[in-house]
Design an enzyme around this catalytic site. Structure first.
Site, PDB file in Angstrom:
ATOM      1  N   ASP A 298       0.862  -1.187   0.000  1.00 45.07           N
ATOM      2  CA  ASP A 298       0.000   0.000   0.000  1.00 45.07           C
ATOM      3  C   ASP A 298       0.895   1.232   0.000  1.00 45.07           C
ATOM      4  OD1 ASP A 298      -1.580   2.183   0.715  1.00 45.07           O
ATOM      5  OD2 ASP A 298      -2.768   1.084   2.176  1.00 45.07           O
ATOM      6  N   VAL A 299       0.890   1.971  -1.117  1.00 48.32           N
ATOM      7  CA  VAL A 299       1.723   3.179  -1.238  1.00 48.32           C
ATOM      8  C   VAL A 299       0.811   4.369  -1.512  1.00 48.32           C
ATOM      9  CG1 VAL A 299       3.880   2.077  -1.908  1.00 48.32           C
ATOM     10  CG2 VAL A 299       2.177   2.534  -3.664  1.00 48.32           C
ATOM     11  N   GLU A 300       0.892   5.362  -0.636  1.00 45.84           N
ATOM     12  CA  GLU A 300       0.048   6.547  -0.760  1.00 45.84           C
ATOM     13  C   GLU A 300       0.621   7.668   0.097  1.00 45.84           C
ATOM     14  OE1 GLU A 300      -3.748   6.113   1.554  1.00 45.84           O
ATOM     15  OE2 GLU A 300      -3.151   3.990   1.566  1.00 45.84           O
ATOM     16  N   TYR A 301       0.084   8.870  -0.089  1.00 44.24           N
ATOM     17  CA  TYR A 301       0.467   9.993   0.753  1.00 44.24           C
ATOM     18  C   TYR A 301      -0.318   9.954   2.062  1.00 44.24           C
ATOM     19  CZ  TYR A 301       2.883  12.243  -3.181  1.00 44.24           C
ATOM     20  OH  TYR A 301       3.739  12.535  -4.213  1.00 44.24           O
TER      21      TYR A 301
ATOM     22  N   TYR B 168      -1.274  -1.309  -4.328  1.00 42.56           N
ATOM     23  CA  TYR B 168      -2.449  -0.484  -4.028  1.00 42.56           C
ATOM     24  C   TYR B 168      -2.003   0.973  -3.955  1.00 42.56           C
ATOM     25  CZ  TYR B 168      -6.037   1.937  -1.318  1.00 42.56           C
ATOM     26  OH  TYR B 168      -6.979   2.852  -0.894  1.00 42.56           O
TER      27      TYR B 168
END
Length: 352
Positions: A237-240, A277
């Site tokens: 899961d990679v996101e800001y 994701y």
């Protein structure tokens, strides 16, 4: 005397060697990364003061006297699952309050004891019956047009009725396992076990923390997520996260490098290519045009993914963060698989 003298010297040498090794084992670049507990506060890892359920209740233990007749043992086998293995589940019998009320679209699970959860998941697709606290009109691109629906969960959903969730259309589940290099979701082990017992295909996901090394995070995930036949591929899961304690602003190249190290290590261990994701803003900055040979799970709760992720092929679509369902209190994330039931079965057979 000589033997006695040597016997007194050897332990001292061993102790000194042990102390020196302990002092030098951390003298690596990874040791320079802050080792404090991760303080991520996204919707999947936000922190509250409420106690977390222990997750150790509900286990069924079956026993019989050694002199019990064979017929009596046969009757007991229909009454309760085998306590020696969690790889098998018992399909609820008539009168069992946890039995799903909705019949599967594809076929009924045979009412026999000790049905393998993998076989049950492969042979039964339940029609989705979810609702939404904040429904979106996707028009002709409605996620309801997809055949295979699922959910993703973490500790914040608390105790759940997994059999009920399956009957409502949770044919697969992505379960929060870890984030950073030191945090394990307290409900992971319970959710992981109960989803399998309900016959739900499940995979584990890791929330990537940009202030920890990729190798350290991969090791932490591998340490806590079992390698099991039939499990869906692992997810990164990679996101800001604007509320993160990590304030590093990595370049695009460094971001891709860290992700690759993490994914390579997981693929070597599990023998499955990880799923990525992400959310629209992070994708636009870091991932557009990258990792073309990886499956993507895309968050797009206000429009179809084709609007937010032009030209990107996707495998899973998270279309709501405000889903409602029997079997869970509060809101839950809703997802669909891209393809028909036939496509789902083919992908699962290949991916697992």
């Amino acid at each position: 005397m000589r033997f006695s003298a040597l016997s007194s010297i050897v332990p001292a040498v061993l102790i000194a060697s042990f102390v020196l090794s302990g002092c030098t084992s951390g003298a690596t670049p990874e040791a320079l990364v802050p080792q404090g507990a991760s303080r991520e506060t996204t919707s999947s890892v936000r922190r509250i003061a409420a106690p977390v359920p222990s997750g150790e209740i509900g286990q069924i233990i079956a026993s019989a006297e050694n002199n019990t007749a064979q017929l009596q043992q046969h009757e007991l086998a229909w009454a309760a699952p085998d306590a020696q293995s969690q790889a098998f589940v018992t399909v609820p019998q008539a009168g069992d309050l946890t039995r799903p009320a909705e019949k599967p679209v594809a076929m009924l699970v045979p009412a026999v004891p000790a049905i393998d959860a993998q076989q049950a998941a492969r042979g039964a697709i339940y029609r989705q019956r979810f609702s939404d606290a904040k429904p979106i009109n996707f028009g002709k691109a409605s996620p309801r047009n997809h055949a295979v629906h699922g959910i993703d969960v973490s500790r914040w959903q608390g105790e759940m009725d997994w059999a009920k969730l399956r009957s409502q259309g949770a044919n697969f589940a992505f379960i929060k396992a870890t984030d950073g290099g030191d945090h394990l979701d307290p409900m992971f082990k319970t959710n992981w076990r109960r989803a399998k017992e309900a016959g739900i295909r499940r995979g584990a996901y890791h929330f990537f923390y940009w202030c920890r090394t990729a190798g350290e995070q991969a090791d932490w995930f591998i340490r806590n997520v079992p390698k099991e036949p039939g499990a869906l591929p692992p997810v990164i899961d990679v996101e800001y996260n604007g509320e993160s304690s990590c304030k590093f602003k990595l370049s695009r190249a460094k971001t891709l490098e860290k992700m690759q190290v993490f994914m390579d290590k997981l693929e070597r261990h599990y023998g499955q290519r990880p799923i990525i994701y992400t959310a629209p803003d992070f994708y636009a900055d870091k991932l557009q045009g990258e990792f073309l040979n990886y499956p993507f799970w895309l968050r797009s709760v206000a429009a179809h993914p084709s609007k937010r992720y032009p030209d990107r092929k996707w495998l899973f679509w998270q279309y709501s963060g405000s889903g409602l369902s029997q079997g869970v209190n509060g809101k839950i994330d809703l997802n669909v698989f891209r393809g028909s039931e036939r496509d789902w079965h083919k992908w699962v057979a290949k991916a697992t």
